[in-house]
Design a protein around this motif. Structure first.
Motif, mmCIF file in Angstrom:
data_model
loop_
_atom_site.group_PDB
_atom_site.id
_atom_site.type_symbol
_atom_site.label_atom_id
_atom_site.label_comp_id
_atom_site.label_asym_id
_atom_site.label_seq_id
_atom_site.Cartn_x
_atom_site.Cartn_y
_atom_site.Cartn_z
ATOM 1 N N THR A 48 0.857 -1.186 0.000
ATOM 2 C CA THR A 48 0.000 0.000 0.000
ATOM 3 C C THR A 48 0.892 1.235 0.000
ATOM 4 O OG1 THR A 48 -1.697 -1.152 1.277
ATOM 5 C CG2 THR A 48 -1.813 1.246 1.229
ATOM 6 N N THR A 49 0.649 2.134 -0.951
ATOM 7 C CA THR A 49 1.392 3.391 -0.971
ATOM 8 C C THR A 49 0.615 4.453 -0.210
ATOM 9 O OG1 THR A 49 0.322 4.302 -2.926
ATOM 10 C CG2 THR A 49 2.246 2.887 -3.300
ATOM 11 N N LYS A 50 1.308 5.466 0.238
ATOM 12 C CA LYS A 50 0.637 6.657 0.748
ATOM 13 C C LYS A 50 0.119 7.436 -0.460
ATOM 14 C CE LYS A 50 3.415 7.104 4.893
ATOM 15 N NZ LYS A 50 4.367 7.932 5.638
ATOM 16 N N PRO A 51 -0.919 8.266 -0.291
ATOM 17 C CA PRO A 51 -1.427 9.049 -1.418
ATOM 18 C C PRO A 51 -0.311 9.900 -2.043
ATOM 19 C CG PRO A 51 -2.981 9.144 0.392
ATOM 20 C CD PRO A 51 -1.740 8.459 0.917
ATOM 21 N N GLY A 52 -0.192 9.834 -3.359
ATOM 22 C CA GLY A 52 0.804 10.616 -4.078
ATOM 23 C C GLY A 52 2.234 10.150 -3.891
ATOM 24 N N ILE A 70 -5.169 -3.738 -6.785
ATOM 25 C CA ILE A 70 -6.429 -4.078 -6.124
ATOM 26 C C ILE A 70 -7.342 -2.850 -6.084
ATOM 27 C CG2 ILE A 70 -7.487 -4.914 -3.988
ATOM 28 C CD1 ILE A 70 -4.694 -6.244 -3.418
ATOM 29 N N THR A 71 -6.856 -1.755 -5.512
ATOM 30 C CA THR A 71 -7.631 -0.508 -5.455
ATOM 31 C C THR A 71 -6.688 0.673 -5.659
ATOM 32 O OG1 THR A 71 -7.388 -0.217 -3.059
ATOM 33 C CG2 THR A 71 -9.327 -1.454 -3.812
ATOM 34 N N GLY A 72 -7.271 1.815 -6.004
ATOM 35 C CA GLY A 72 -6.506 3.036 -6.185
ATOM 36 C C GLY A 72 -6.109 3.252 -7.627
ATOM 37 N N SER A 73 -5.308 4.280 -7.844
ATOM 38 C CA SER A 73 -4.827 4.584 -9.188
ATOM 39 C C SER A 73 -3.438 5.200 -9.080
ATOM 40 C CB SER A 73 -5.776 5.553 -9.904
ATOM 41 O OG SER A 73 -5.862 6.776 -9.185
ATOM 42 N N GLY A 74 -2.719 5.141 -10.177
ATOM 43 C CA GLY A 74 -1.372 5.676 -10.203
ATOM 44 C C GLY A 74 -0.677 5.308 -11.489
ATOM 45 N N CYS A 75 0.651 5.203 -11.431
ATOM 46 C CA CYS A 75 1.454 4.855 -12.602
ATOM 47 C C CYS A 75 2.589 3.938 -12.191
ATOM 48 C CB CYS A 75 2.058 6.105 -13.232
ATOM 49 S SG CYS A 75 0.852 7.124 -14.066
ATOM 50 N N ALA A 76 2.952 3.053 -13.090
ATOM 51 C CA ALA A 76 4.189 2.300 -12.968
ATOM 52 C C ALA A 76 5.136 2.881 -14.005
ATOM 53 C CB ALA A 76 3.950 0.817 -13.233
ATOM 54 N N GLY A 106 -3.919 12.123 -3.601
ATOM 55 C CA GLY A 106 -5.220 11.984 -2.956
ATOM 56 C C GLY A 106 -5.709 10.558 -2.783
ATOM 57 N N VAL A 107 -4.991 9.556 -3.346
ATOM 58 C CA VAL A 107 -5.426 8.159 -3.203
ATOM 59 C C VAL A 107 -4.237 7.262 -2.869
ATOM 60 C CG1 VAL A 107 -7.398 8.355 -4.777
ATOM 61 C CG2 VAL A 107 -5.193 7.633 -5.665
#
Length: 135
Positions: A48-52, A70-76, A106-107
Motif C-alpha cells: 500500500t502506498t501513501k497518497p501521491g 487491487i484498489t486506487g490509481s497511479g502509474c508504474a 489523494g489516493v
C-alpha cells in the motif's frame, strides 16, 4: 537465457481469464508454471502506498515481478515508460528491468507484488536501487 522477455503491456492482454464454478467466479491466472516450467513464485506481497507516493526506482537481478492493482490509481514506470494503473491492472516486469510504482495524489494504491525466480533459486528477493545499493 532464462530471462522473461515479455512486454508488460502485451503480457497484460495475454492473461487467461475464464468463468469457473458455473460462471459464479471469474478466475484470471497471473502466473502459470505450465507456461514457465522452470520458474516458481518465491514471494507474494500486499503493498500500500501513501497518497501521491511510491517506491524508488530499482530492479531485481534474480527475480521477475508482477504487479496486480487491487484498489486506487497511479502509474508504474518501467524502463522509463509510464503505464497507468487502475484496479485490475496487471503488469509483468522482467528481471533486471528498472521500475517503480507511484499512486495518484489523494489516493492510496493497494497492489499485490509477485516475485518469480528460476526453479532452483530459493534466496530472498533482492532490490537494487538505481545507485547500486542492495536491500
Amino acid at each position: 537465457e532464462g530471462e522473461m522477455t515479455f512486454d508488460p503491456i502485451s503480457h497484460v492482454r495475454s492473461i487467461d481469464s475464464r468463468e469457473v464454478y458455473g460462471g459464479d467466479v471469474v478466475r484470471s491466472l497471473l502466473f502459470n508454471t505450465v507456461d514457465e516450467p522452470t520458474k516458481h513464485v518465491v514471494r507474494i506481497a500486499v503493498a500500500t502506498t501513501k497518497p501521491g507516493a511510491g517506491g524508488r526506482t530499482h530492479y531485481h537481478p534474480k527475480t521477475s515481478e508482477i504487479y496486480f492493482v487491487i484498489t486506487g490509481s497511479g502509474c508504474a514506470f518501467i524502463d522509463g515508460k509510464e503505464i497507468p494503473l487502475a484496479p485490475g491492472t496487471c503488469i509483468g516486469i522482467p528481471r533486471n528491468t528498472h521500475h517503480k510504482i507511484r499512486s495518484d495524489n489523494g489516493v492510496s494504491l493497494h497492489y499485490l507484488a509477485f516475485h518469480i525466480a528460476d526453479f532452483d533459486y530459493f534466496g530472498s528477493v533482492e532490490h537494487v536501487s538505481d545507485n547500486g545499493s542492495a536491500s
